[in-house]
Design an enzyme around this catalytic site. Structure first.
Site, PDB file in Angstrom:
ATOM      1  CE1 TYR A 458      -3.992   2.072   0.256  1.00  8.68           C
ATOM      2  CE2 TYR A 458      -2.726   3.281   1.900  1.00  8.68           C
ATOM      3  CZ  TYR A 458      -3.808   3.195   1.058  1.00  8.68           C
ATOM      4  OH  TYR A 458      -4.722   4.226   0.993  1.00  8.68           O
ATOM      5  CB  SER A 538      -7.177   2.491  -2.778  1.00  7.08           C
ATOM      6  OG  SER A 538      -7.621   3.817  -2.636  1.00  7.08           O
ATOM      7  CG  ASP A 621     -14.474   3.568  -6.396  1.00 10.12           C
ATOM      8  OD1 ASP A 621     -14.726   4.395  -5.506  1.00 10.12           O
ATOM      9  OD2 ASP A 621     -13.396   2.943  -6.463  1.00 10.12           O
ATOM     10  CG  HIS A 656     -12.537   2.816  -2.880  1.00 10.13           C
ATOM     11  ND1 HIS A 656     -11.888   2.973  -4.082  1.00 10.13           N
ATOM     12  CD2 HIS A 656     -11.570   2.914  -1.923  1.00 10.13           C
ATOM     13  CE1 HIS A 656     -10.599   3.185  -3.866  1.00 10.13           C
ATOM     14  NE2 HIS A 656     -10.386   3.134  -2.562  1.00 10.13           N
TER      15      HIS A 656
END
Length: 687
Positions: A458, A538, A621, A656
């Site tokens: 991430y 993301s 989203d 999302h």
């Protein structure tokens, strides 16, 4: 397999930014699929191609069936206690959505809210719930189709009947009840213009008070900043009920202003306790006539401070000083401070008295992640959850006075956690920085030769990747794959300095750290270039897109999920403007140069052989709008980057990630794991 991609039309759209000619031929794909027939047709054409490819993959149906078996066990969330009533979420196994139940004393839990009855497709979710102080009512937030927008409703706990109250256009807000249970405080945005709800920028949030039984137009405006439309607000009633603590934010950075409003005086003027957006000040609770806060002011790894409730100017007293480990959460229960720390990304919990004297530690069930310890300062017990990569989420009841703990809810999962091993390693990044990484796999897996490995990351927004259980991760390991999580810079694993080292102009460090993780796994013989895949969602989708462009030959397959792929236009949609704290503002020359250099959409390398890529997103989203993934997919498919497939999978009536029904999750992961297995030569072990 040769794939004939749908032909995507191009335009002559060119922007001239700081002397650069920036082409954007697929800008039309930024259109809302609900409003644009052309975009909707493109989505359908792409799904037809990707659906046909994925459904034909070997083992896909077997992976789906096994995943359904693994998923089918009872699951619980952390409880919230109000009086003798204990509220928590429960799922029998394969229900689309978790159900809210209430347990009174030692009685059997009873259902209070069942979101599975709210829609035919299971895509309407109970996003959050908030019991009143006396436990008589629960205010709850409804999420439809994965959108960030929430609708607030109220249910009577005694009767199970819904009240007529309804509040719309709530986003990025909790709610907090007055201590007398007469109503609650919440934040919302103005109603968007027609057709703009899912793409327009979010401005002018304000704090309101809703009295039970009132219609929304009657809600009283409590606090707003018309002169600063970009500011947002979180409002919380202090634990003594005397003060409304308003936390003011303006982006994703944990840098806040704090405003106090005296609730004992109608119309009391707001008092600014903290100004300047310089540091994190997170309200903990009020006890002994002092407000307690967690802050990183002069303490990048966190410390606890307090100030008298009667002072209009902060008079800070340090309660728990900064230590070598990061404080990830603090609560006050039973007159004690519970401080949860990260020690090399693993949880440790210490207790202190209200003056900061150490009482002791909480014995945890193993090496992993602890969460919870919520409650009120006068409560005599609290609850916490514990999990790790090979340990399903289990709930514990903790007696504050005695320190005794016992299992509250434990899942009876259809797999043996002892059949898997987890280890932590440290590897050097490009600049020599030591980066931690977790590596997990089946205990009986023969690592004498390279195995298919999935590397996850991430690296942004101060978010740490702590050990967490996931059925899907466990299935990847059960199939015979290695699962690795790299704790790269940009996250919050080691506090503010670790975050700063991987954001803004330092963002390349995050990419270098992730690339180095892959190189380490290959160097140590865990995997090889033709068996290594990467996955992130993301900001992690951005990560995957960027490193694939920078080192396409290092990976066999990649899945960038709901990613931020156009780094020059992310700030023009919904919540995107908040992300300039981590990425920088594309409208400023210094940040533009940096963003343009790694933006996945703008840096696809013609002539390079790319790994197999499966992009995933959702048509509704409204966090990272799907236009990011649409444009990136079109650009990949048009580029000369080798013969491996470059597909996009577009979920319908999903956002999302939050609120996605179980069936959709199982279908999605069956597609992803089959795709990765095919392109990393994994022949799944399927019991």
């Amino acid at each position: 397999m040769n794939i004939s991609y749908p032909k995507t039309r191009t335009s002559n759209q060119v922007d001239y930014l700081f002397g650069e000619r920036v082409a954007d031929p697929y800008r039309w794909l930024e259109g809302d699929v609900r409003e644009s027939k052309d975009v909707a047709a493109w989505v359908q054409a792409q799904n037809d191609i990707s659906g046909g490819y994925l459904n034909a993959l070997t083992y896909r149906s077997e992976i789906k069936a096994r995943l359904g078996m693994l998923w089918n066990y009872e699951k619980f969330t952390l409880p919230t206690k109000r009086g003798e009533r204990c509220f928590f979420m429960h799922n029998t196994g394969l229900q689309s959505q978790f159900v809210l139940v209430v347990q009174e004393g030692e009685r059997q839990p009873r259902m209070l809210l069942d979101p599975n009855s709210w829609s035919e497709d299971g895509a309407t979710a109970l996003a959050a719930y908030f019991p009143s102080p006396d436990g008589k009512f629960v205010a709850y937030q409804v999420q439809d189709g994965g959108s960030d927008w929430r609708t607030i409703k109220i249910v009577s706990v005694d009767t199970g009947e819904a009240l007529s109250d309804r509040i719309d256009w709530v986003k990025f807000s909790g709610l907090s009840w007055k201590k007398d249970g007469s109503g609650f405080f919440y934040s919302r945005y103005p109603e968007p213009e027609t057709g703009e709800a899912f793409q327009s920028l979010n401005h002018n949030q304000a704090v309101y008070f809703h009295a039970i039984g009132d219609d929304q137009p009657q809600d009283r405006l409590i606090y707003a900043r018309a002169e600063n439309p970009e500011h947002g607000f979180g409002a919380e009633v202090s634990s003594d009920g005397e003060t409304l603590v308003i936390t003011v934010w303006r982006g994703t950075d944990e840098r806040y202003e704090v405003v106090l409003i005296d609730l004992s005086t109608l119309g009391a003027a707001p008092v600014e306790l903290i100004s300047g957006f310089e540091s994190n000040y997170t309200y903990i609770a009020t006890a002994n006539n002092r407000h307690f806060f967690l802050t990183d002011s002069n303490a990048p790894r966190g410390r606890v401070v307090s100030t008298p409730v009667d002072d209009t100017v902060a008079d800070w007293l340090e309660v728990i000083p900064e230590s070598e480990n990061v404080i990830s959460g603090v609560s006050i229960v039973g007159g004690r401070l519970f401080a949860t720390y990260m020690q090399d990304v693993k949880s440790a919990v210490l207790t202190f008295d209200l003056d900061g004297a150490l009482i002791g530690d909480v014995t945890l069930p193993g090496v992993g992640t602890a969460s919870g310890f919520g409650g009120e300062p006068e409560d005599t017990e609290t609850f916490f959850g514990f999990e790790s990569f090979n340990q399903p989420y289990t709930l514990y009841r903790f007696d504050v006075g005695t320190g005794d703990q016992k299992v509250f809810k434990q899942p009876d999962a259809p797999f043996n956690p002892d059949g898997f091993v987890v280890r932590q390693v440290f590897y050097p990044s490009k600049d020599g920085t030591e980066i931690p990484m977790f590596i997990a796999h089946r205990k009986d897996l023969d690592l004498s030769s390279a195995k298919p490995a999935l590397l996850y990351g991430y690296g942004g927004f101060n978010v740490p990747l702590t050990p967490a259980f996931s059925v899907t991760r466990l299935q990847w390991m059960e199939m015979g794959g290695v699962y690795a999580v790299a704790n790269i810079r940009g996250g919050g694993e080691y506090g503010k300095a670790w975050h700063d080292a991987g954001r803004l102009r330092n963002k390349q460090n995050a990419f270098d750290d992730f690339i180095a993780a892959g190189e380490y796994l290959i160097e140590k013989g865990v995997t090889s270039k033709d068996r290594l895949s990467i996955f992130g969602g993301s900001n992690g989708g951005l990560l995957v897109g960027a490193v694939v462009n920078q080192r396409p030959g290092l990976f066999a397959a990649a899945i960038p999920a709901v990613g931020v792929m156009d780094m020059l236009r992310f700030h023009k949609f919904t919540a995107g403007r908040f992300w300039t704290d981590d990425y920088g503002d594309p409208d400023e020359k210094e940040h533009f140069r940096n963003l343009y250099a790694y933006s996945p959409y703008h840096n696809i390398n013609e002539g390079e052989d790319y790994p197999a890529v499966l992009i995933t997103t959702a048509d509704t989203d409204d966090r990272v709008v799907p236009g990011h993934s649409f444009k990136y997919a079109a650009a990949l498919q048009a580029a000369d980057i080798g013969d491996k497939p470059h597909l996009i999978r577009i979920e319908t009536r999903a956002g999302h990630g939050a609120g996605k029904p179980t069936e959709k999750i199982i279908e999605e992961y069956a597609d992803m794991w089959a795709f990765l297995a095919h392109h990393t030569e994994l022949e799944p072990h399927l019991p």
